[in-house]
Design a protein around this motif. Structure first.
Motif, PDB file in Angstrom:
ATOM      1  N   LEU A  61       0.485  -1.355  -0.167  1.00 27.08           N
ATOM      2  CA  LEU A  61      -0.180  -0.111  -0.317  1.00 27.08           C
ATOM      3  C   LEU A  61       0.761   1.166  -0.183  1.00 27.08           C
ATOM      4  CD1 LEU A  61      -2.724  -1.062   2.471  1.00 27.08           C
ATOM      5  CD2 LEU A  61      -2.407  -1.708   0.218  1.00 27.08           C
ATOM      6  N   GLU A  62       2.155   1.097   0.280  1.00 25.86           N
ATOM      7  CA  GLU A  62       2.963   1.801   0.022  1.00 25.86           C
ATOM      8  C   GLU A  62       3.256   2.514  -0.700  1.00 25.86           C
ATOM      9  OE1 GLU A  62       6.929   1.957   1.833  1.00 25.86           O
ATOM     10  OE2 GLU A  62       6.816   3.533   2.901  1.00 25.86           O
ATOM     11  N   ASP A  63       4.667   2.760  -0.931  1.00 29.11           N
ATOM     12  CA  ASP A  63       5.516   3.112  -2.084  1.00 29.11           C
ATOM     13  C   ASP A  63       5.299   2.503  -3.141  1.00 29.11           C
ATOM     14  OD1 ASP A  63       5.963   5.290  -0.409  1.00 29.11           O
ATOM     15  OD2 ASP A  63       8.255   4.747  -0.604  1.00 29.11           O
ATOM     16  N   ALA A  64       5.658   2.843  -4.531  1.00 30.67           N
ATOM     17  CA  ALA A  64       5.306   2.199  -5.304  1.00 30.67           C
ATOM     18  C   ALA A  64       3.538   2.424  -5.281  1.00 30.67           C
ATOM     19  CB  ALA A  64       6.030   1.543  -5.534  1.00 30.67           C
ATOM     20  N   THR A  98       1.309  -7.524   4.268  1.00 31.61           N
ATOM     21  CA  THR A  98       0.726  -6.506   3.867  1.00 31.61           C
ATOM     22  C   THR A  98       1.923  -5.181   4.175  1.00 31.61           C
ATOM     23  OG1 THR A  98      -0.796  -4.599   3.714  1.00 31.61           O
ATOM     24  CG2 THR A  98      -0.735  -5.135   5.148  1.00 31.61           C
ATOM     25  N   ARG A  99       2.139  -4.254   3.489  1.00 28.01           N
ATOM     26  CA  ARG A  99       3.099  -2.858   3.409  1.00 28.01           C
ATOM     27  C   ARG A  99       2.470  -1.679   3.582  1.00 28.01           C
ATOM     28  NH1 ARG A  99       8.027  -0.547   0.982  1.00 28.01           N
ATOM     29  NH2 ARG A  99       6.846  -0.119  -0.792  1.00 28.01           N
ATOM     30  N   ILE A 100       1.830  -1.441   5.362  1.00 29.89           N
ATOM     31  CA  ILE A 100       0.624  -0.569   5.521  1.00 29.89           C
ATOM     32  C   ILE A 100       1.228   0.843   5.000  1.00 29.89           C
ATOM     33  CG2 ILE A 100      -0.686  -1.629   7.003  1.00 29.89           C
ATOM     34  CD1 ILE A 100       1.014   0.295   8.748  1.00 29.89           C
ATOM     35  N   PRO A 129       6.782   0.357   7.157  1.00 31.16           N
ATOM     36  CA  PRO A 129       7.907   0.683   6.829  1.00 31.16           C
ATOM     37  C   PRO A 129       8.420   2.440   7.062  1.00 31.16           C
ATOM     38  CG  PRO A 129       6.673   1.932   5.950  1.00 31.16           C
ATOM     39  CD  PRO A 129       5.860   0.806   6.391  1.00 31.16           C
ATOM     40  N   LYS A 130       9.772   2.242   6.995  1.00 31.33           N
ATOM     41  CA  LYS A 130      10.367   3.647   7.865  1.00 31.33           C
ATOM     42  C   LYS A 130      10.306   4.098   9.659  1.00 31.33           C
ATOM     43  CE  LYS A 130       9.368   6.280   3.215  1.00 31.33           C
ATOM     44  NZ  LYS A 130       9.135   5.286   3.125  1.00 31.33           N
ATOM     45  N   VAL A 131      10.766   2.945   9.989  1.00 32.70           N
ATOM     46  CA  VAL A 131      10.506   2.367  11.895  1.00 32.70           C
ATOM     47  C   VAL A 131      11.685   3.335  12.126  1.00 32.70           C
ATOM     48  CG1 VAL A 131      10.265   0.717  13.616  1.00 32.70           C
ATOM     49  CG2 VAL A 131       9.073   0.414  11.771  1.00 32.70           C
ATOM     50  N   LEU A 163      13.612  -0.833   7.750  1.00 31.73           N
ATOM     51  CA  LEU A 163      15.175  -0.343   8.331  1.00 31.73           C
ATOM     52  C   LEU A 163      15.141   0.242   7.628  1.00 31.73           C
ATOM     53  CD1 LEU A 163      15.763  -1.150  11.210  1.00 31.73           C
ATOM     54  CD2 LEU A 163      18.267  -1.858  10.062  1.00 31.73           C
ATOM     55  N   GLU A 164      15.121   1.324   7.731  1.00 28.49           N
ATOM     56  CA  GLU A 164      14.966   2.804   5.793  1.00 28.49           C
ATOM     57  C   GLU A 164      15.435   3.648   6.679  1.00 28.49           C
ATOM     58  OE1 GLU A 164      12.568   1.944   3.030  1.00 28.49           O
ATOM     59  OE2 GLU A 164      10.819   1.810   4.675  1.00 28.49           O
ATOM     60  N   THR A 165      15.634   4.268   7.732  1.00 23.66           N
ATOM     61  CA  THR A 165      16.062   5.504   8.443  1.00 23.66           C
ATOM     62  C   THR A 165      17.694   5.405   8.896  1.00 23.66           C
ATOM     63  OG1 THR A 165      15.517   5.717  10.086  1.00 23.66           O
ATOM     64  CG2 THR A 165      14.140   6.177   8.698  1.00 23.66           C
ATOM     65  N   ALA A 190      16.629   1.628  -0.520  1.00 23.27           N
ATOM     66  CA  ALA A 190      16.337   2.650  -1.651  1.00 23.27           C
ATOM     67  C   ALA A 190      16.202   3.996  -0.600  1.00 23.27           C
ATOM     68  CB  ALA A 190      15.554   3.158  -2.329  1.00 23.27           C
ATOM     69  N   ASP A 191      15.150   4.634   0.555  1.00 20.90           N
ATOM     70  CA  ASP A 191      15.196   5.134   1.942  1.00 20.90           C
ATOM     71  C   ASP A 191      16.047   5.417   2.438  1.00 20.90           C
ATOM     72  OD1 ASP A 191      12.325   5.975   1.560  1.00 20.90           O
ATOM     73  OD2 ASP A 191      11.518   4.449   1.262  1.00 20.90           O
ATOM     74  N   LEU A 192      17.048   4.029   3.016  1.00 19.10           N
ATOM     75  CA  LEU A 192      17.880   4.520   3.971  1.00 19.10           C
ATOM     76  C   LEU A 192      19.113   5.365   2.613  1.00 19.10           C
ATOM     77  CD1 LEU A 192      19.518   4.160   6.594  1.00 19.10           C
ATOM     78  CD2 LEU A 192      19.918   1.427   5.920  1.00 19.10           C
TER      79      LEU A 192
HETATM   80 MG   LIG Z   1      11.485   2.316   0.965  1.00 16.52          MG
END
Ligand SMILES: [Mg+2]
Ligand SMILES: CC(C)(COP(=O)(O)OP(=O)(O)OC[C@H]1O[C@@H](n2cnc3c(N)ncnc32)[C@H](O)[C@@H]1OP(=O)(O)O)[C@@H](O)C(=O)NCCC(=O)NCCSC(=O)C[C@H](O)C(=O)O
Length: 365
Positions: A61-64, A98-100, A129-131, A163-165, A190-192
């Motif tokens: 449901l998130e990015d993309a 799911t990815r919220i 995501p982005k925890v 893990l993306e921060t 990518a986000d990381l």
């Molecule tokens: Mg990401």
């Protein structure tokens, strides 16, 4: 374990009527977590036939997913989960995840309050995501308990953090131990990369500029700096994956690689997946149907590895002492390494008949 909850409280439900948290996260095979956009009709149409061919199907449901399609993706996932036989829940061959959307987005709350009552009985894991730290997991943990209680669910939905921060990486141990719901972690390269201000624009994988170069040859004791020298590309993600693996092992949960965005480069994809497998990851993401076979192959121990592992187990008898096999020393520690492989092979054989045939055909010499 959460800093704010006592040991006795840690495994108590966070809402009256919510299911009792699990004390151990089941080791269900999850070699490929296959992402699809439930608002994309072409992708959605392929999902029923993918059940049984992939360990996890994840409605993203998130990015993309385009902002305009967020509601359609959420509703599409509800429809797919309800209509698709043998998908999700405890017994099916393919788990449903799911990815919220991220917790600071306008969609995350509606994602949870829609999905749990509608398909909470089928959803195995929710990827967040982005925890950034334990506080994000605590928020989701309590909200899920309230929603589960209201929906009358009898088993807890598990939580997986990406893990993306940089802050998420710094807090990786507290994230893993923040809730008994924590099932695992994935790398979000990518986000990381963006958050760390790394200078790669790729979605995972290596970079030709990140390398070491061999020393210059010496001529009469003097380094010839003009001579051609071999270079060796290094793995940009080694440090983060290794940290992730340790944090997960410490908390009894499961580490995963993440996305490999160069869909056409199946060779480099396989290399990246294999590095993660060797370091301790149990699976990876698949973004395109062709990445599923790569993940299934890489994250299943080879017949040769299992044959060797079984020979060591047989040779080690009661598991103590040391023996020589093919000129190499084996002892209790190498026995434990082999048991990791043997146990994984048993888990995979239970859900993958082709692998079972291959592993069953091994004769221990
Ligand atoms: Mg990401
Ligand atoms: C990457 C894609 C955009 C490629 O799509 P497309 O150009 O349509 O590929 P093909 O033409 O080769 O597709 C062939 C058929 O297969 C269907 N298809 C493609 N992908 C999937 C899929 N994931 N699941 C099911 N079916 C799929 C196509 O529709 C074609 O069908 P047909 O025409 O009927 O034959 C696309 O694959 C894609 O969008 N993949 C998912 C991308 C995604 O989920 N990205 C988010 C995860 S990565 C991320 O978020 C970064 C991370 O968080 C970080 O920070 O690092």
């Amino acid at each position: 374990m959460s800093g704010s909850r006592s040991a006795k409280d840690f495994f108590r439900p966070l809402a009256v009527g919510a299911p009792t948290p699990l004390t151990e996260i089941p080791a269900r095979p999850s070699r490929a977590i296959h992402f699809f956009d439930p608002s994309n009709p072409k992708m959605a149409a392929k999902i029923p036939d993918m059940v049984g061919t992939v360990d996890v199907l994840l409605g993203n449901l998130e990015d993309a997913v385009k902002a305009d399609n967020k509601v359609a993706a959420r509703e599409g996932l509800v429809e797919i989960a309800r209509k698709t036989a043998n998908l999700g829940g405890q017994s099916g061959p393919t788990q449903l995840w799911t990815r919220i959307n991220s917790l600071d987005s306008p969609w995350a709350l509606d994602d949870l309050t829609t999905l749990v009552p509608a398909i909470g009985d089928k959803l195995d894991v929710i990827m967040v995501p982005k925890v950034q730290g334990a506080e994000d997991i605590h928020y989701v943990d309590r909200l899920l308990a309230q929603l589960e209680a209201k929906a009358g669910l009898d088993r807890p939905i598990l939580v997986h953090a990406i893990l993306e921060t940089a802050r998420g990486v710094a807090n990786v141990e507290e994230i893993c131990g923040a809730s008994p719901r924590m099932q695992g972690l994935s790398l979000g390269p990518a986000d990381l990369a963006a958050d760390r201000r790394m200078k790669t624009t790729r979605v995972g994988g290596g970079h030709p500029g990140y390398l070491v170069r061999e020393d210059p040859p010496k001529e009469n004791g003097v380094a010839n700096l003009e001579a051609a020298r071999a270079t060796y590309q290094q793995d940009l993600w080694h440090y983060t994956i290794a940290r992730m693996v340790d944090a997960c092992a410490m908390h009894g949960i499961y580490p995963y690689y993440g996305p490999f965005g160069d869909i056409a480069d199946t060779t480099a994809c396989e290399d990246q997946f294999r590095n993660a497998f060797l370091l301790g990851c149990v699976g990876t993401w698949s973004l395109h149907p062709k990445q599923i076979a790569i993940a299934n192959r890489v994250f299943s121990p080879s017949v040769e590895d299992i044959a060797h592992a079984r020979r060591v187990v047989a040779a080690m008898g009661d598991g103590t002492g040391a023996v020589m096999l093919d000129g190499k020393m084996e002892d209790d520690a190498s026995l434990k390494q082999c048991l990791v492989m043997v146990k994984l092979a048993e888990q995979l054989a239970a859900i993958d008949p082709e692998l079972k045939k291959q592993y069953d055909a091994i004769e221990v010499a």
